[in-house]
Design a protein around this motif. Structure first.
Motif, PDB file in Angstrom:
ATOM      1  N   ARG A 594       1.688  35.125   8.157  1.00  0.00           N
ATOM      2  CA  ARG A 594       2.795  34.878   9.075  1.00  0.00           C
ATOM      3  C   ARG A 594       3.413  36.167   9.595  1.00  0.00           C
ATOM      4  NH1 ARG A 594       2.090  29.651  10.530  1.00  0.00           N
ATOM      5  NH2 ARG A 594       1.548  28.416   8.692  1.00  0.00           N
ATOM      6  N   LYS A 595       3.438  37.191   8.761  1.00  0.00           N
ATOM      7  CA  LYS A 595       4.010  38.474   9.166  1.00  0.00           C
ATOM      8  C   LYS A 595       2.865  39.474   9.351  1.00  0.00           C
ATOM      9  CE  LYS A 595       8.360  37.704   6.682  1.00  0.00           C
ATOM     10  NZ  LYS A 595       9.295  38.228   5.661  1.00  0.00           N
ATOM     11  N   PRO A 596       2.511  39.810  10.593  1.00  0.00           N
ATOM     12  CA  PRO A 596       1.354  40.688  10.829  1.00  0.00           C
ATOM     13  C   PRO A 596       1.464  42.038  10.135  1.00  0.00           C
ATOM     14  CG  PRO A 596       2.076  39.647  12.878  1.00  0.00           C
ATOM     15  CD  PRO A 596       3.119  39.325  11.850  1.00  0.00           C
ATOM     16  N   GLU A 597       2.679  42.542   9.974  1.00  0.00           N
ATOM     17  CA  GLU A 597       2.819  43.858   9.351  1.00  0.00           C
ATOM     18  C   GLU A 597       2.383  43.865   7.890  1.00  0.00           C
ATOM     19  OE1 GLU A 597       6.808  41.695   9.387  1.00  0.00           O
ATOM     20  OE2 GLU A 597       5.184  42.123  10.798  1.00  0.00           O
ATOM     21  N   GLU A 598       2.209  42.678   7.280  1.00  0.00           N
ATOM     22  CA  GLU A 598       1.753  42.596   5.894  1.00  0.00           C
ATOM     23  C   GLU A 598       0.231  42.595   5.769  1.00  0.00           C
ATOM     24  OE1 GLU A 598       3.464  39.216   4.052  1.00  0.00           O
ATOM     25  OE2 GLU A 598       5.527  39.956   4.162  1.00  0.00           O
ATOM     26  N   LEU A 599      -0.485  42.520   6.893  1.00  0.00           N
ATOM     27  CA  LEU A 599      -1.945  42.443   6.844  1.00  0.00           C
ATOM     28  C   LEU A 599      -2.594  43.627   6.132  1.00  0.00           C
ATOM     29  CD1 LEU A 599      -4.570  41.014   7.682  1.00  0.00           C
ATOM     30  CD2 LEU A 599      -4.422  42.214   9.866  1.00  0.00           C
ATOM     31  N   PRO A 600      -2.200  44.882   6.400  1.00  0.00           N
ATOM     32  CA  PRO A 600      -2.868  45.997   5.700  1.00  0.00           C
ATOM     33  C   PRO A 600      -2.758  45.914   4.186  1.00  0.00           C
ATOM     34  CG  PRO A 600      -1.610  46.811   7.580  1.00  0.00           C
ATOM     35  CD  PRO A 600      -1.241  45.369   7.409  1.00  0.00           C
ATOM     36  N   ARG A 601      -1.625  45.445   3.693  1.00  0.00           N
ATOM     37  CA  ARG A 601      -1.434  45.383   2.237  1.00  0.00           C
ATOM     38  C   ARG A 601      -2.137  44.173   1.634  1.00  0.00           C
ATOM     39  NH1 ARG A 601       2.038  42.557  -0.736  1.00  0.00           N
ATOM     40  NH2 ARG A 601       3.136  41.870   1.130  1.00  0.00           N
ATOM     41  N   ARG A 602      -2.158  43.059   2.352  1.00  0.00           N
ATOM     42  CA  ARG A 602      -2.672  41.820   1.776  1.00  0.00           C
ATOM     43  C   ARG A 602      -4.187  41.677   1.891  1.00  0.00           C
ATOM     44  NH1 ARG A 602       0.775  36.665   3.451  1.00  0.00           N
ATOM     45  NH2 ARG A 602      -0.864  35.800   2.095  1.00  0.00           N
ATOM     46  N   LEU A 603      -4.795  42.322   2.874  1.00  0.00           N
ATOM     47  CA  LEU A 603      -6.231  42.147   3.060  1.00  0.00           C
ATOM     48  C   LEU A 603      -7.048  42.603   1.844  1.00  0.00           C
ATOM     49  CD1 LEU A 603      -8.542  41.300   4.934  1.00  0.00           C
ATOM     50  CD2 LEU A 603      -8.535  43.624   5.861  1.00  0.00           C
TER      51      LEU A 603
END
Length: 613
Positions: A594-603
């Motif tokens: 839901r929050k694109p800025e979290e993609l680098p950490r969550r991937l």
């Protein structure tokens, strides 16, 4: 005071006219997911999406108070076509909110049981009703309640003209006893009106008007261009028309005195012919029907987009002559061989680059977390050879010999390196839509770039074999497949530079990219092969791909990957992906962030969960 009295009068006469109960209204957004699940569970086409229907004038007779109040002139009725199940945006036909909700569910069940879509409207809905009640008898009590409430709200046959009354009686019988009426009696008077809308039935979907228009393969506004406003979800009834010639324009008369003099000059922003009309959207909402055509003229947003495209000197370097790939045409149920041309590309003169300083701390933390997944040495017992004795095995072997049995294993310990037998290919969507800003400092493509870097840093710690590719497209003849890191290459400064050099452009022909990625991953000698896709929207391109055609082709490419023994999994930042990703990848084959800025950490963490033993 006049405005206050006017509001009171409007509220009173609208309520007295009946037919609309706003306090019991149910909106489509409240039941859209439930209706979609019910439609597919009852056997409806899983490729159809649920969307809002248009409000249209029905032309039927209205009660006197309704005419005074100006209400019930338009109604939104359910329909389905090849791509969409359209339901009313709001139902407030009954004073009981549960009945309004049940009407949504009934319409979904009726659309799923549409066994005779080619038949006339009157016969088609009776057959669909019979099929729904026969296959799902639990719906009958709800249907009977809906019929009783709907008949009570309709104008009685005794208040209509004779021919209209005959039609009304036939409709009432068809709803109460579906399948018992073969057709509607004809209208015999020129003053007669069409029958009142049947809210429990589907209406026929109009076919596209066949007219001579501009080349359908001509340029259209590209993805990511134009206004950044939120997408309009309201549906509009439309027709396709020819472009007017305007060969004999009307001469507009004006008074010369109205022209401003030099002294009257005022500094203003001059509008150009290509500028968008800021009031166009509001005007469209007030129209009963939109007339659409292709005029072949260049829009200002298209010019801006073309200026953003890289020149041949600045573009990535093609690798090889390209690859011909098939594409699935769901309308013909046929695989079109060599339909697409995929061009592998690599960034030219990318050089070497270090990890950006702002990612160093996160990368260091991820490397520490992923170190636990790195291959470790372990002792293997009961081996025929080894550097040390296995005391337990020696005692067991001695006991077996003493009892007259033959020992089953050796008596030594040996060490072995436990490799993670898996390979992962990460495929990133690099279409023009990733150029959208998600904050004051980051675009979607920036978030994807950071994700690829951190993903690579984490997997370089585990020793897992991985490759990274990106893709975009410009029609089927130009599917661009960017090599960022292949399986045989190391993740080094050159690979980091290629990742840092990615840029958005063009469209998202996902099926061809998935097929090429699957072919590359299939060649890797690993027991488990994971295909990760990062995207920010559904498949689309300039041609038919921007419709159900693209959805079906992508779905077929996912099925092909699974038949090859691969595990495709999609990670998206599209908040509306829940409407189409379950159909593409299955209920457990995707993740919405839901929050694109979290993609680098969550991937990287998502990868660890997917590859956990």
């Amino acid at each position: 005071m006049e405005e206050f009295i006017g509001k009171l009068w409007h509220n009173w006469v609208t309520k007295a006219a009946a037919g609309h109960y706003p306090e019991a209204a149910v909106k489509l957004g409240e039941v859209e997911k439930t209706a979609g699940i019910l439609f597919r569970a009852f056997g409806g086409d899983p490729g159809l999406k649920v969307a809002a229907a248009t409000s249209e004038e029905h032309g039927a007779r209205r009660r006197w108070l309704q005419r005074v109040a100006g209400s019930n002139e338009k109604v939104a009725q359910a329909r389905r076509d090849a791509e969409t199940l359209r339901l009313p945006p709001e139902i407030a036909a009954f004073p009981d909110k549960s009945l309004n909700r049940d009407l949504y569910l009934w319409l979904a069940a009726l659309a799923a049981s549409d066994v005779a879509p080619e038949q006339p409207w009157f016969i088609r809905n009776q057959r669909a009703t019979l099929a729904a009640l026969h296959n799902y008898p639990g719906l009958r009590p709800r249907y009977e309640r809906l019929v009783a409430a709907h008949l009570a709200a309709r104008i009685a046959a005794s208040q209509l003209q004779p021919d209209e009354a005959a039609q009304e009686n036939a409709l009432r019988q068809a709803m109460q006893q579906p399948g018992t009426v073969d057709g509607l009696p004809p209208l015999t008077s020129v003053k007669s009106r069409p029958p009142q809308p049947v809210l429990l039935w589907l209406i026929a979907s109009e076919m596209r008007a066949a007219g001579k228009v501009a080349d359908p393969n001509g340029e259209v506004p590209p993805e990511g261009s134009g206004s950044n406003a939120e997408p309009e979800k309201q549906a509009h009834k439309a027709e396709q028309v020819e472009t007017p010639d305007n060969k004999a324009p009307v001469l507009a008369m004006f008074r010369a005195e109205s022209l401003p003099t030099w002294a009257e000059y005022v500094r203003v922003n001059r509008a150009y012919d290509d500028d968008e009309n800021p009031n166009a959207k509001d005007a469209a909402k007030d129209l009963d029907k939109l007339s659409l055509t292709r005029d072949g003229e260049t829009a200002v947003s298209r010019v801006k987009f073309d200026l953003d495209l890289p020149s041949a000197a600045e573009d990535d370097t093609p690798v090889g002559p390209g690859i011909a790939l098939p594409e699935w045409d769901y309308r013909k149920a046929q695989m079109l061989e060599a339909h697409c041309h995929l061009q592998p590309m690599i960034a030219q003169d990318a050089g070497h680059a270090a990890l950006p300083p702002e990612l160093a701390a996160t990368a260091r933390k991820l490397r520490g977390q992923f170190a636990a997944l790195a291959p470790q040495r372990r002792w293997l017992k009961a081996q025929p050879d080894g550097p040390e004795l296995d005391v337990d095995a020696c005692v067991r072997n001695h006991a077996d010999r003493s009892s007259g049995h033959t020992p089953e294993g050796g008596g030594y310990l040996s060490q072995e390196r436990c490799e993670r037998d898996l390979a992962c290919l990460l495929l990133a969507d690099l279409s023009m839509s990733t150029d959208a800003w998600i904050s004051d400092s980051h675009r979607i493509v920036d978030v994807i770039r950071d994700s690829l870097l951190l993903f690579s840093e984490a997997l370089s710690t585990t020793g897992d074999r991985f490759g990274i590719y990106g893709f975009s497209s410009l029609r089927r003849q130009n599917v661009r497949f960017h090599l960022l890191k292949d399986f045989n290459g190391r993740y080094d400064a050159a690979a980091r530079a290629r990742i840092l050099a990615i840029k958005p452009g063009f469209y998202t022909r996902m099926g061809a990219a998935l097929r090429q990625a699957s072919s590359i991953l299939y060649e890797q000698p690993a027991a488990r092969r994971l295909l990760l896709i990062i995207t920010d929207g559904k498949p689309n391109d300039l041609d038919l791909y921007d419709s159900r055609y693209g959805i079906e082709d992508t779905r077929m490419a996912v099925h092909e990957a699974r038949r090859m023994g691969l595990t495709p999994f999609c990670v998206t930042i599209d908040r509306e992906a829940g409407a189409y990703l379950p159909y593409l990848f299955g209920p457990a084959g995707f993740c919405v962030i839901r929050k694109p800025e979290e993609l680098p950490r969550r991937l990287p963490l998502l990868y660890a969960q997917l590859t956990r033993d």
